[in-house]
Design a protein around this motif. Structure first.
Motif, short mmCIF file in Angstrom:
data_model
loop_
_atom_site.label_atom_id
_atom_site.label_comp_id
_atom_site.label_asym_id
_atom_site.label_seq_id
_atom_site.Cartn_x
_atom_site.Cartn_y
_atom_site.Cartn_z
N SER A 155 -9.11 4.52 -3.38
CA SER A 155 -7.55 4.42 -3.38
C SER A 155 -7.04 4.12 -4.72
O SER A 155 -8.28 4.66 -5.74
CB SER A 155 -7.01 3.33 -2.56
N VAL A 200 -2.38 -4.61 -7.25
CA VAL A 200 -4.16 -3.84 -7.75
C VAL A 200 -4.13 -3.70 -9.29
O VAL A 200 -5.15 -3.77 -9.88
CB VAL A 200 -3.93 -1.92 -8.10
N GLN A 201 -3.02 -3.49 -9.90
CA GLN A 201 -3.01 -3.66 -11.92
C GLN A 201 -3.79 -4.90 -12.17
O GLN A 201 -4.59 -5.19 -13.63
CB GLN A 201 -0.90 -3.38 -12.13
N ASP A 245 -0.33 -0.04 -8.33
CA ASP A 245 0.52 -1.12 -7.82
C ASP A 245 0.26 -2.59 -8.88
O ASP A 245 -0.34 -2.66 -8.61
CB ASP A 245 0.48 -1.21 -6.76
#
Lengths: 327, 317, 323
Positions: A158, A191-192, A188
């Motif tokens: 990902s 995830v950031q 996203d």
């Protein structure tokens, strides 16, 4: 700060020549970075913020000598690297690495993760194959990936995982400086936050110094100790992250911070939004005088004629404005 | 005015059927702004493309019901749908740089849309285009209609795209991340503009974004999506101040604050959103959820009236 | 925009000058060989050699030689062939130009029309049997060598089936000038036109289809759909217009090359006395002045065609105008 800077830029200027001499406009010069001076101290994180065309990415690439600079001087660990050739730069490359925005584009899709991470090790260090493998395993573990992933290809990961791979590559040679160019903007939000935390952990563990380039102000505030706000190729304000956000001195910084939409409804009423008019002018033909004056709500005749220089104010703050907001 | 009921979209692929949208229902009232939040792959864009009838993939299977002012859109003839698009429902897209055909002037492209839907001459259509450009605050609209897209800055181009979308006074405007590609200071201008247009045109707006901050500034009601399902919906205040679904909460927590004390670490959501090819059984947020318990192996329904969350934890009072 | 045009044509003149110098250097100043001997041809007598030396000024400085040659080519046009004694080269080349132009322009009209049709229809019916068969035919068209196709055409229309009702109208091989016999001009050229254009129809159809399909993926096509436009309008007004740019590039290159002599094989097969045929004959006789003249002529045509393509670009794509 008494220590010597890790990296120092003195009046660094970068111009690009674009166009074709046979078209109507002929050749044009883009003034991407205009006489920027900046000291990066060991162990700190300097955030470079600004809107598109402000030259933050170009400055980052000049610092690592991915671009040759048009003018000024660069010192890394006290050594003048302004005019070092590619070959002379090679040993220094181990000490300064870059992390890029797009983890999809910066990894060769046809190579396995183990080879991607091992590449800098093989190029710069003389290690046996078992040593290389152990190191790759260890690096994957450090960035929070399972060593079982070694034999996979980039497309099997990902976005967040790919950025972890990019970071593993960057820290493989134990650099002292990492220039991260929009490392989380393609990710996203959920995830950031992982990657921001990872970068903070690594900084502590490996005593890294970061130059963190991003357009997202809240992320920059989170990771940076000091922040340089750029507008059309120059630094307009420089200071500690907390101070700048609490009390911006440059009208541009103030507008920039106020324009960020915030999810916190409780504070929404207290905040005063300043909506600037117009767009960022083109760096091909920057305005005379203060480059911000056409959009500045406080501009005077002086601003239209005389270009303010970055001057030190109280404490560690510097501002390039004739009429700073916090005197 | 817009009623979407149990919308399901799946794609036939070589790996079998991939379900992109799994039973999405929502309403949009006249002249309200509905914010749709979600990360990439959450299905926020594709469910609204379905409303536009713009899913062209021959392998797509669309089921459920989409009613615009009482008229069923699913199964509508292509020619009928075309008459609605651009006139009743308009859409603006994320990247203003590529949203307009590069070889025609702004005025031509706006006039084209008006002339397709209304019996109107080219001169009158161009005059309308000038008025529209003035309305979206493009300076010198008379000259601007002669400009080509590449001659305008990103912010100006997005204004032109908005003017085009508004040209036939649509009842519903779908805005898909219209400010994501823009700089912060320009984003602020466009958000101001969208709020102003809602007041003037009274169009209903569906605003798709991944940015909770943008939601706070624009939406009346909010719908949060995660891997093809609606996980929470409610008014803006309900969602932002008292989120019920653990995902909404985690999403809000993972945004670094712009004021006050900096947290030493950000609260992040472990893992990454699931692949549509391999959705977990039961609650699709389950594997990343901090408050997961046994019951989450079943699919949680969206319950709770106006402020609804698809979570077993909160549905039980 | 006018400035851009003037600049472009200035650039063209500059390139043409460069080519003339280069050709001059290659033919006249190559070290280790006596240009006079080469110009005079094989087994030339000492008197001829002397005449060549005088005529081209080989006893004078290089720049005078260049000037003499250019004067012979463009001003007095009295460059003579020594292989075919006394034959004036420039008028001979000029005579062949209408033949080649007739052949290439006619074929170009055919291949542009049918190339567009094939590309549009295939792109509009993408994935269907129509698309697949058009593409297969296009591939066959690309793959057939033009000399073989020409001979087959000749076999069918000139001998085998010449007496049937279908091909009895086909006149014998050769060229009839348009000004003297328009009907004959047209009839003699029909078969060569078809032969020459088939390759290009296949090629252009395939290229256009690929470009259209790529264009249909663009964001602005989605915008066009969202505006409620019909698929036909989207294809013709939005996708085709932006795809034409590479179509035009290709056309300029091919057209320039064909007029410059690349239609040689078609000309030989159909007995047309065109530029290609002339070059071919000159090469066989090592007739240097003719070769030189046709080389310069051909390269000028390629340069001119490219300049025209750029002008069409400026008309087609507003981004080129200001960038």
């Amino acid at each position: 700060m008494t220590a010597a800077p890790l990296l120092e830029a003195r009046n660094v200027t970068k111009q690009f020549v674009i166009g074709n001499r046979f078209t109507a406009q002929g050749l044009r010069t883009v003034h991407a970075v205009d006489a920027v001076s900046l000291k990066i101290m060991p162990g700190e994180t300097v955030g470079l913020v600004g809107e598109s065309g402000c030259g933050k990415s170009t400055l980052g690439r000049c610092m690592t000598r991915l671009y040759d600079i048009t003018g000024g001087e660069l010192y890394f660990e006290g050594v003048d690297i302004t005019t070092k050739t590619l070959r002379q730069m090679r040993p220094l490359r181990q000490r300064m690495q870059m992390v890029f925005q797009d983890p999809y584009a910066s990894l060769n899709p046809r190579r396995r993760i183990r080879d991607l991470i091992a590449e800098p090790l093989r190029v710069h260090l003389r290690l046996s194959e078992t040593e290389v493998r152990d190191r790759v395993r260890q690096l994957l573990d450090v960035v929070g990936l399972s060593p079982d992933h070694m034999d996979r290809f980039p497309h099997e990961f990902s976005g967040g995982q790919r950025q972890r791979i990019g970071i593993a590559r960057a820290i493989a040679l134990e650099p002292s400086l990492i220039v991260a160019d929009e490392p989380v903007s393609a990710l996203d939000v959920s995830v950031q936050a992982q990657i921001v935390n990872l970068l903070a952990d690594l900084q502590e563990r490996l005593s890294l110094t970061y130059v963190f380039i991003a357009h997202d102000l809240s992320v920059v505030r989170q990771v940076s100790t000091r922040i340089a706000v750029m507008y059309l190729g120059s630094i307009v304000e420089l200071g500690s992250a907390n101070d700048i956000f609490a009390k911006p001195s440059h009208p541009y910084t103030q507008a920039l911070i106020s324009a960020v939409p915030q999810p916190d409804l409780k504070k929404a009423g207290e905040r005063k939004r300043i909506v600037l008019t117009g767009d960022v002018p083109s760096p091909i033909n920057p305005p005379q005088g203060c480059r911000f004056h056409p959009r500045c709500p406080f501009a005077t005749d002086k601003c239209r004629e005389e270009r303010p220089v970055l001057t030190e104010m109280a404490g560690t703050r510097s501002v390039a404005c004739h009429y700073p907001l916090t005197a | 005015m817009l009623e979407v009921r149990d919308l399901r979209i799946s794609f036939r692929t070589e790996h079998g059927r991939v379900r992109a949208i799994d039973g999405v229902s929502f309403d949009v009232a006249e002249s309200e702004i509905l914010g749709v939040v979600g990360e990439s792959g959450s299905g926020k864009t594709i469910s609204l493309l379905a409303v536009m009838g713009l899913i062209n993939d021959p392998n797509a299977v669309i089921e459920g019901s989409i009613k615009l002012r009482g008229r069923e859109l699913i199964g509508l003839k292509a020619s009928e749908m075309r008459k609605l698009r651009g006139r009743e429902i308009a859409m603006i897209f994320q990247d203003p740089m590529t949203a307009m055909t590069p070889v025609y002037t702004i005025g031509w492209q706006i006039a084209e849309q008006i002339m397709v839907h209304e019996r109107i001459g080219k001169k009158a259509a161009l005059a309308r285009a000038i008025d529209l450009l003035a309305e979206v605050n493009i300076p010198n609209p008379r000259e601007a209609i002669e400009r080509y897209p590449h001659q305008l800055s990103g912010g100006m181009r997005q204004r032109a795209v908005i003017a085009m979308a508004l040209s036939c006074n649509p009842a519903l405007l779908i805005a898909d991340e219209p400010t994501t590609a823009l700089d912060v200071t320009v984003q602020a201008q466009i958000l101001d503009l969208i709020r102003k247009l809602r007041r003037v045109h009274k169009s209903a707006i569906v605003f798709i974004t991944h940015d909770m901050g943008v939601i706070a500034e624009t939406a009346d009601r909010v719908m949060v999506m995660y891997s093809g399902r609606v996980v929470e919906r409610g008014t803006k205040a309900e969602i932002l101040l008292e989120p019920r679904h653990p995902y909404t909460k985690a999403l809000l927590d993972s945004i670094p604050p712009l004021e006050g004390e900096k947290p030493r670490r950000l609260k992040s959501i472990p893992g990454s959103p699931p692949s549509l090819l391999d959705l977990p059984k039961g609650c699709s947020f389950g594997p990343r959820c901090p408050s997961r318990f046994d019951k989450c192996a079943e699919k949680p329904p969206l319950e709770g009236g106006a402020h609804a969350a698809a979570c077993f934890l909160k549905a039980a009072p | 925009m006018l400035l851009a045009l003037i600049r472009r044509f200035g650039q063209m003149i500059f390139v043409m000058f460069g080519i003339s110098v280069l050709v001059f250097l290659i033919f006249f100043v190559t070290p280790g060989a006596d240009p006079a001997a080469r110009i005079a041809g094989r087994n030339a007598s000492p008197e001829t050699l002397e005449a060549v030396r005088k005529s081209f000024g080989f006893d004078q400085p290089v720049w005078v030689q260049y000037y003499t040659l250019m004067k012979k080519l463009f001003v007095t046009q009295d460059l003579t062939s020594f292989v075919n004694r006394g034959w004036k080269v420039v008028p001979a080349v000029i005579d062949t130009i209408p033949v080649t132009l007739s052949l290439v322009i006619g074929a170009a009209v055919l291949w542009v029309i049918f190339g567009l049709l094939v590309g549009l229809i295939a792109a509009a019916t993408r994935g269907s049997w129509i698309d697949k068969s058009l593409m297969a035919l296009g591939l066959i068209g690309c793959a057939m060598p033009v000399y073989w196709l020409g001979e087959v055409m000749n076999l069918i229309t000139q001998s085998r089936y010449h007496d049937s009702w279908m091909f009895s109208w086909v006149p014998p091989l050769g060229y009839k000038p348009l000004t003297e016999d328009p009907k004959g001009w047209f009839l003699t050229l029909v078969i060569p036109w078809i032969t020459l254009s088939i390759l290009y129809i296949g090629l252009y159809g395939r290229v256009l289809r690929a470009n259209l399909i790529e264009a249909m993926q663009e964001d602005y096509i989605r915008t066009a759909r969202a505006k409620g436009l019909s698929e036909t309008r989207i294809m013709l007004r939005h996708a085709l217009r932006t795809s034409l740019i590479s179509f035009v590039t290709l056309f300029g290159l091919d057209f320039g090359a064909l007029v410059g002599g690349a239609a040689l094989l078609t000309e030989v097969v159909f007995g047309l006395q065109g530029v290609g045929k002339l070059t071919y004959d000159a090469l066989q006789n090592l007739d240097l002045p003719v070769i030189m003249t046709t080389v310069i002529y051909a390269s000028f045509f390629v340069v001119l065609a490219n300049a025209l393509v750029d002008v069409v670009y400026i008309l087609l794509d507003p981004r080129v105008r200001s960038a």
